[in-house]
Structure formats: C-alpha cells, structure tokens
Design a protein around this motif. Sequence first.
Motif, PDB file in Angstrom:
ATOM      1  N   GLU A 152       0.855  -1.187   0.000  1.00  0.00           N
ATOM      2  CA  GLU A 152       0.000   0.000   0.000  1.00  0.00           C
ATOM      3  C   GLU A 152       0.890   1.235   0.000  1.00  0.00           C
ATOM      4  OE1 GLU A 152      -3.945   1.754   2.243  1.00  0.00           O
ATOM      5  OE2 GLU A 152      -2.529   0.564   3.398  1.00  0.00           O
ATOM      6  N   ARG A 153       0.602   2.138  -0.908  1.00  0.00           N
ATOM      7  CA  ARG A 153       1.325   3.397  -0.996  1.00  0.00           C
ATOM      8  C   ARG A 153       0.510   4.484  -0.294  1.00  0.00           C
ATOM      9  NH1 ARG A 153       5.508   4.633  -4.196  1.00  0.00           N
ATOM     10  NH2 ARG A 153       5.136   2.726  -5.416  1.00  0.00           N
ATOM     11  N   LEU A 154       1.173   5.236   0.550  1.00  0.00           N
ATOM     12  CA  LEU A 154       0.495   6.225   1.382  1.00  0.00           C
ATOM     13  C   LEU A 154       1.013   7.626   1.094  1.00  0.00           C
ATOM     14  CD1 LEU A 154       0.623   4.352   4.825  1.00  0.00           C
ATOM     15  CD2 LEU A 154      -1.290   4.416   3.209  1.00  0.00           C
ATOM     16  N   LEU A 170       5.196   7.245   1.301  1.00  0.00           N
ATOM     17  CA  LEU A 170       5.942   6.025   1.638  1.00  0.00           C
ATOM     18  C   LEU A 170       5.144   4.823   1.182  1.00  0.00           C
ATOM     19  CD1 LEU A 170       4.437   4.778   4.431  1.00  0.00           C
ATOM     20  CD2 LEU A 170       5.462   6.838   5.345  1.00  0.00           C
ATOM     21  N   LYS A 171       5.691   3.645   1.470  1.00  0.00           N
ATOM     22  CA  LYS A 171       5.064   2.403   1.030  1.00  0.00           C
ATOM     23  C   LYS A 171       5.104   1.395   2.162  1.00  0.00           C
ATOM     24  CE  LYS A 171       5.111  -0.543  -3.094  1.00  0.00           C
ATOM     25  NZ  LYS A 171       5.862  -0.869  -4.337  1.00  0.00           N
ATOM     26  N   LEU A 172       4.036   0.633   2.316  1.00  0.00           N
ATOM     27  CA  LEU A 172       3.967  -0.445   3.297  1.00  0.00           C
ATOM     28  C   LEU A 172       4.156  -1.772   2.577  1.00  0.00           C
ATOM     29  CD1 LEU A 172       0.919   0.696   5.501  1.00  0.00           C
ATOM     30  CD2 LEU A 172       3.349   1.103   5.895  1.00  0.00           C
ATOM     31  N   VAL A 173       5.153  -2.541   3.026  1.00  0.00           N
ATOM     32  CA  VAL A 173       5.482  -3.814   2.385  1.00  0.00           C
ATOM     33  C   VAL A 173       5.654  -4.873   3.475  1.00  0.00           C
ATOM     34  CG1 VAL A 173       6.560  -2.691   0.404  1.00  0.00           C
ATOM     35  CG2 VAL A 173       7.949  -3.294   2.400  1.00  0.00           C
ATOM     36  N   ASP A 174       5.926  -6.106   3.015  1.00  0.00           N
ATOM     37  CA  ASP A 174       6.131  -7.239   3.940  1.00  0.00           C
ATOM     38  C   ASP A 174       5.018  -7.304   4.992  1.00  0.00           C
ATOM     39  OD1 ASP A 174       8.404  -7.778   2.530  1.00  0.00           O
ATOM     40  OD2 ASP A 174       9.787  -6.957   4.028  1.00  0.00           O
ATOM     41  N   HIS A 175       3.804  -7.217   4.491  1.00  0.00           N
ATOM     42  CA  HIS A 175       2.652  -7.178   5.406  1.00  0.00           C
ATOM     43  C   HIS A 175       2.327  -8.578   5.895  1.00  0.00           C
ATOM     44  CE1 HIS A 175      -1.832  -6.488   6.216  1.00  0.00           C
ATOM     45  NE2 HIS A 175      -1.164  -5.872   7.159  1.00  0.00           N
ATOM     46  N   ARG A 176       2.282  -8.767   7.209  1.00  0.00           N
ATOM     47  CA  ARG A 176       1.907 -10.031   7.834  1.00  0.00           C
ATOM     48  C   ARG A 176       0.748  -9.773   8.786  1.00  0.00           C
ATOM     49  NH1 ARG A 176       5.819 -11.800  11.134  1.00  0.00           N
ATOM     50  NH2 ARG A 176       7.113  -9.938  11.015  1.00  0.00           N
ATOM     51  N   PRO A 177      -0.474  -9.828   8.279  1.00  0.00           N
ATOM     52  CA  PRO A 177      -1.625  -9.431   9.105  1.00  0.00           C
ATOM     53  C   PRO A 177      -1.842 -10.319  10.327  1.00  0.00           C
ATOM     54  CG  PRO A 177      -2.358 -10.443   7.043  1.00  0.00           C
ATOM     55  CD  PRO A 177      -0.885 -10.242   6.921  1.00  0.00           C
ATOM     56  N   ARG A 178      -1.552 -11.625  10.213  1.00  0.00           N
ATOM     57  CA  ARG A 178      -1.787 -12.516  11.351  1.00  0.00           C
ATOM     58  C   ARG A 178      -0.786 -12.256  12.479  1.00  0.00           C
ATOM     59  NH1 ARG A 178      -5.600 -12.212   9.350  1.00  0.00           N
ATOM     60  NH2 ARG A 178      -6.928 -13.707   8.293  1.00  0.00           N
ATOM     61  N   ASP A 185       8.784   1.323   3.670  1.00  0.00           N
ATOM     62  CA  ASP A 185       9.783   1.342   2.608  1.00  0.00           C
ATOM     63  C   ASP A 185       9.554   2.584   1.744  1.00  0.00           C
ATOM     64  OD1 ASP A 185      11.940   0.502   1.169  1.00  0.00           O
ATOM     65  OD2 ASP A 185      10.833  -0.923  -0.073  1.00  0.00           O
ATOM     66  N   ASN A 186      10.617   2.989   1.050  1.00  0.00           N
ATOM     67  CA  ASN A 186      10.550   4.105   0.082  1.00  0.00           C
ATOM     68  C   ASN A 186       9.994   5.378   0.725  1.00  0.00           C
ATOM     69  OD1 ASN A 186      11.504   2.327  -1.836  1.00  0.00           O
ATOM     70  ND2 ASN A 186       9.497   1.950  -2.754  1.00  0.00           N
ATOM     71  N   VAL A 215      17.005   0.541   6.309  1.00  0.00           N
ATOM     72  CA  VAL A 215      17.589   1.772   5.761  1.00  0.00           C
ATOM     73  C   VAL A 215      19.007   1.487   5.268  1.00  0.00           C
ATOM     74  CG1 VAL A 215      16.198   3.165   7.331  1.00  0.00           C
ATOM     75  CG2 VAL A 215      18.510   2.522   7.997  1.00  0.00           C
ATOM     76  N   LEU A 216      19.413   2.318   4.302  1.00  0.00           N
ATOM     77  CA  LEU A 216      20.764   2.244   3.748  1.00  0.00           C
ATOM     78  C   LEU A 216      21.581   3.483   4.085  1.00  0.00           C
ATOM     79  CD1 LEU A 216      19.989   0.826   0.160  1.00  0.00           C
ATOM     80  CD2 LEU A 216      20.915  -0.428   2.111  1.00  0.00           C
TER      81      LEU A 216
END
Length: 263
Positions: A152-154, A170-178, A185-186, A215-216
């Motif tokens: 999801e991009r916010l 920003l962006k939400l990734v690696d989503h683990r709802p359980r 990210d980004n 982060v880098l």
Amino acid sequence: GDVHLHVSGGKRTLFNTTTRPEKRPQSWASLLAHKPQRARDAMAPPHPLLTIKTPQLIGICCGVAVFVSTIITVAVLFVKGGSIDRLRAEAKGDQPTPRRPKLVDELLEAAQRLKSKPELGTSTVVARTKKGEAPRRIVVRRSDADDGPTTERLDVVDASLEPPRKVGSLKLVDHRPRDLAVRIDNLGSEQAPLALFATVDALVQRGYRRIAWRVLEPKDAALAEATGFSLEGVLRKYCIEDGCSRDARLYSVLNTDWREKRP
C-alpha cells in the motif's frame, strides 16, 4: 416434739418445744427436680443460639458468606492458574511447561480483521515530533497511485495548513496481518520526521504490534533512532548499488515501545 408443763402462780402453761427445720437456699437443679416436666421446661435456661438478636444473626450470615466465597475464589484461581499442574509435575520430577501469554482481545480482533493488503485507509493523528512543539493534525491516506495486492502506498498530508499540503509519501510492504507486523519502505518526504511519526502512530492505532524499517543511508538511520526505532541488526552486503557493496540496517519499533517513547 417435746411438750413441757410449766406451773407458775397456780397457772399451768403448756410449751411445745418442737423445733422447725431451718430453711436453706435451694439450688436451681434441686428446684427443677421437684417441679413437673412442663414447669421444668418453662424454667430451663434458653439455648445460647436462641438468644442471638437479628442484627447479630445477619452479621454472622454475612461473615459466613464472605468466608465461603473467598475459599471458592482461591480454589478457582488455584486451578485456573495452573498451580495444580505445576505441583503434579514437581511431584513426578518433571519440569512444567511455561504457559504462553495470550494477546489482549483488541490485538486478536485486529489480527482477524486485517487483510493481506495493508489497507490503512485514512487515519488522522495529532503529531508533535518534538516536545514543546505545537501539535499538528496530520492525515495519512492511501495514495491515488496505489498498486499491488500486498502493498500500500500512502500520502502524508498536513491538514493543519491552509490549504492542506502533502509532506511525504511512503510504502507499506512485507505485510503479515496474522502477526500484526508490517515494514515501511521508500520513504520520500520533504518533512521526513513528521511523515514517519504520523505513519507509525496511525499503524499503532490500527492495531499493529511491529513496524520495521530497513535503511541504507546514515541520515535515515539517524531519523529512525530519533523517532524511536531500535536497531535490530546490520544486514551485511545487503545489496550492490552503483557498483559498490552496501550494508543495510534493520530498525523496528513495537507498539509497547511507541506508547512510552511517543513525544
């Protein structure tokens, strides 16, 4: 008895010298022994329980009820708390298995409610990145350019300005709802501290337990630590960028930590 005749002056006087027995005080038991059964029942002292008055009787009943309820409560806690199982295990010489704590109800409900896609939707938070700073109303909402089934991009918008102005994305990734976990990210922002603060606060309000950020750049690492993230480790040789090997730092913040560290 003895009868005596006394003669004096030609007169005869007759005396009875019979002595009457002296009356002695009689005991309660002796009196009852000479009374009929009904009289003895009427004169018998009442039973001590029959002399208790109504307020005293109410107090005794209340005390007994409290005592019984306390015993029952202690017994239930003793059984539900696993004390009996631990005692049995110790008697057998086994080590009892530690009980795993359950999540609170609101987190369990959030885990059932969340879908594979983050779908944060629109959240409004009162952000104050520094102590003493005036609070600002920040809206975190889904971007129009959002795409992807599991991301999801916010957009982060400062609604306290007139007109409202976008301050980050920003962006939400690696989503683990359980597991109530997600990764940021980004992060691209003119006001990165404000955008990061508002996003984390919105995610915690939604029910997430863990928010990670990989982060880098050193400036991003400094921002993560300033916002309340904790360093979990360094991912060595994480990627190759512009022909150079780069390490990445993995930061995360937990919902419990955020409630304590939130400015």
